[in-house]
Write an enzyme that holds these catalytic residues in place. Structure first.
Site, short mmCIF file in Angstrom:
data_model
loop_
_atom_site.label_atom_id
_atom_site.label_comp_id
_atom_site.label_asym_id
_atom_site.label_seq_id
_atom_site.Cartn_x
_atom_site.Cartn_y
_atom_site.Cartn_z
N ASN A 171 -1.34 18.13 -21.46
CA ASN A 171 -1.62 17.04 -22.39
C ASN A 171 -1.94 17.51 -23.80
OD1 ASN A 171 -1.32 14.83 -20.53
ND2 ASN A 171 -3.27 15.42 -19.62
N ARG A 192 0.81 -1.23 0.00
CA ARG A 192 0.00 0.00 0.00
C ARG A 192 0.84 1.28 0.00
NH1 ARG A 192 -3.15 -3.49 3.35
NH2 ARG A 192 -5.12 -4.01 2.32
N HIS A 219 6.31 7.48 -27.97
CA HIS A 219 5.30 8.37 -27.41
C HIS A 219 5.41 9.79 -27.97
CE1 HIS A 219 2.57 10.20 -24.57
NE2 HIS A 219 3.52 10.99 -24.11
N HIS A 258 -2.42 9.57 -27.98
CA HIS A 258 -2.70 8.30 -27.32
C HIS A 258 -3.56 7.40 -28.23
CE1 HIS A 258 -1.96 9.89 -22.96
NE2 HIS A 258 -0.86 9.74 -23.65
N GLU A 291 -4.75 16.72 -11.46
CA GLU A 291 -5.32 17.02 -12.78
C GLU A 291 -6.81 17.31 -12.72
OE1 GLU A 291 -5.32 14.61 -16.84
OE2 GLU A 291 -3.28 15.05 -16.16
N ARG A 318 -3.65 21.11 -14.73
CA ARG A 318 -2.63 20.14 -15.14
C ARG A 318 -2.98 19.45 -16.45
NH1 ARG A 318 0.43 15.53 -11.41
NH2 ARG A 318 1.69 14.69 -13.12
N LYS A 323 6.71 22.26 -15.55
CA LYS A 323 5.96 21.11 -15.05
C LYS A 323 5.75 21.21 -13.54
CE LYS A 323 4.18 16.87 -15.39
NZ LYS A 323 4.86 15.72 -15.99
N GLU A 380 7.78 16.89 -26.07
CA GLU A 380 7.28 17.40 -24.79
C GLU A 380 7.90 18.76 -24.46
OE1 GLU A 380 4.86 16.16 -23.26
OE2 GLU A 380 4.77 14.01 -23.60
N HIS A 395 -2.01 15.03 -26.69
CA HIS A 395 -1.96 13.68 -26.15
C HIS A 395 -3.22 12.88 -26.44
CE1 HIS A 395 1.59 15.22 -24.25
NE2 HIS A 395 1.80 14.13 -23.55
N LYS A 422 2.57 10.98 -11.83
CA LYS A 422 1.66 10.14 -12.60
C LYS A 422 2.31 8.78 -12.82
CE LYS A 422 -1.28 13.12 -15.45
NZ LYS A 422 -1.63 13.44 -16.86
#
Length: 440
Positions: A321, A197, A341, A328, A313, A317, A303, A261, A324, A219
């Site tokens: 993206n 955990r 990517h 994606h 997010e 935030r 960032k 990026e 993206h 992330k």
């Protein structure tokens, strides 16, 4: 605007030449040679009250008692991610894996698990283990070497990390170390968030993509066959150690991929940085040390500033993206790992810019400048020919930014350096962009 749409406006006025002069004085090794053009300012401000004071850059770490001799080496630049009790430093500089105190100060227990891949392990695993253990005999280090590639960012591969951790009897005071690019960072971080955990973890990114983006902000996660990064958690590291020397072994294609990026930050919130990139993109591709160090530092500042204000997010935030959602979809539809990517994000960025232009939100010059810089960076500006409109739509329908059935997008709006995150747009513009870039 639709009732359930979120709209954020980000501007990029950059102020205070004193800020950059101060930063350069603190980080002497970052001062560029005369052939590299640098902007006159580096602090950030925005219409959403973004404050650069939240992304502090310090001259170097505070002195530790009984530090090893290599602590006397040139101190790194440090960008702080300000998250209250969970704040952490991003160390940036050359040869940082030789400064063992930087890693050792963030290892709290006696057991460490280094997670890396088949490509990176022969290059940097021994050096990392040495940095973790030299003068520190109470720490034992285990390692797990995963196959390399986006297609292995899945549950089966993740289980190999858990298997090694359990077999090694790692306890809750153990530290996981991610040594590699974005895939390794995401997987190791998610394993650390889940094992017992939650255990400590450290990011040592070895690609431009990871150094300027994915290693910062917490992330973590893995892919599902129906969508990228759909399984994961927000989980912050103890520190991020960016040793720019690791880029010396990075393949040219991955170097270019990471620049997607870097370019993103300039487009959405830092116009001066974008203009600097236009002047220095060839220097970045040529791996000029001063240019790379500056680009990494400025990207991390951007960032860190956003993450400090919107860790999970909820709105701001999401603007990170840009491109993206389309990108994606390319990665998922074309096959994980077929394109890197950053390559998919580059094509996705062109599509987002095209849609922004169709909506009348940006002028022709921004469209032209985006296409030009991506081509100069040797990045694709159109998706693979196999992508169809229906593929884009079906994959984008399960994107993480869908809320109450509404697909929200990051689009450019206004002068360079401004963007919105919104679902309040003409659907005809989206359809027109998809038709222009893919088969019906």
């Amino acid at each position: 605007m639709a009732a359930n749409a979120v709209s954020l406006s980000i501007s990029s006025s950059v102020a205070s030449s004193k800020s950059l002069h101060s930063l350069q004085a603190q980080a002497r090794f970052l001062i560029p040679p005369p052939t590299i053009s640098f902007p006159k300012s580096s602090s950030l401000s925005s219409s959403t009250t973004v404050s650069i004071s939240r992304s502090r850059v310090r001259a170097g770490p505070s002195q530790l008692v009984n530090e090893p001799a290599n602590a006397m080496a040139t101190p790194p630049t440090i960008v702080e991610v300000d998250l209250g009790s969970r704040s952490y430093p991003i160390y940036i500089g050359a040869g940082l894996l030789d400064q063992s105190h930087l890693l050792q100060r963030h290892v709290h227990g006696k057991k460490v698990l280094v997670v890396t891949n088949e490509r990176v392990a022969p290059l940097y695993l021994d050096k990392t283990v040495h940095a973790l253990t030299i003068g520190n005999p109470n720490v034992t280090v285990e390692s797990v070497i995963l196959p390399d590639g986006e297609k292995y960012k899945d549950m089966d591969t993740l289980m190999k990390v858990f298997d090694k951790a359990i077999e090694s009897r790692l306890d809750r005071r153990s530290t996981f170390v991610a040594l590699g690019g974005g895939v390794i960072g995401d997987m190791c971080g998610y394993a650390a968030a889940s094992y017992l955990r939650g255990v400590n973890f450290i990011q040592i990114p070895t690609t431009v993509m990871a150094q300027v983006d994915s290693s910062v902000g917490g992330k973590t996660g893995i892919n599902h066959r129906l969508g990228k990064n759909l399984i994961g958690a927000f989980y912050q590291p103890q520190c991020v150690l960016v040793d720019t020397d690791t880029l010396n072994t990075l393949p040219d294609r991955e170097m270019a991929s990471g620049l997607a990026e870097v370019i993103k930050y300039g487009l959405i919130r830092d116009a001066d940085f974008f203009e600097w990139q236009e002047k220095n993109i060839e220097a970045l591709l040529a791996r000029d040390p001063a240019a790379l160090a500056y680009a990494i530092k400025r990207s991390c500042e951007n960032k860190a500033d956003v993450v400090s204000q919107d860790e999970k997010e909820s709105g701001l935030r999401a603007t990170l993206n840009l491109g993206h959602t389309f990108g994606h979809a390319i990665e998922t539809g074309f096959g994980y790992g077929e394109w890197l990517h950053g390559e998919a994000v580059a094509a996705g960025t062109v599509m987002a810019v095209d849609m922004s232009h169709r909506l009348g939100w940006i002028d022709d010059s921004i469209v032209e400048r985006v296409n030009n810089i991506l081509k100069r960076a040797k990045l694709p500006t159109t998706p693979p020919e196999s992508m169809t409109v229906s593929m884009f739509k079906s994959i984008m329908a399960v994107d993480k930014k869908v809320a109450d059935g509404l697909l929200r997008l990051i689009l450019l709006k206004g002068p360079l350096g401004n963007c919105v995150f919104t679902g309040d747009y003409d659907r005809e513009a989206l359809d027109a962009t998809l038709r222009a870039f893919s088969k019906s």
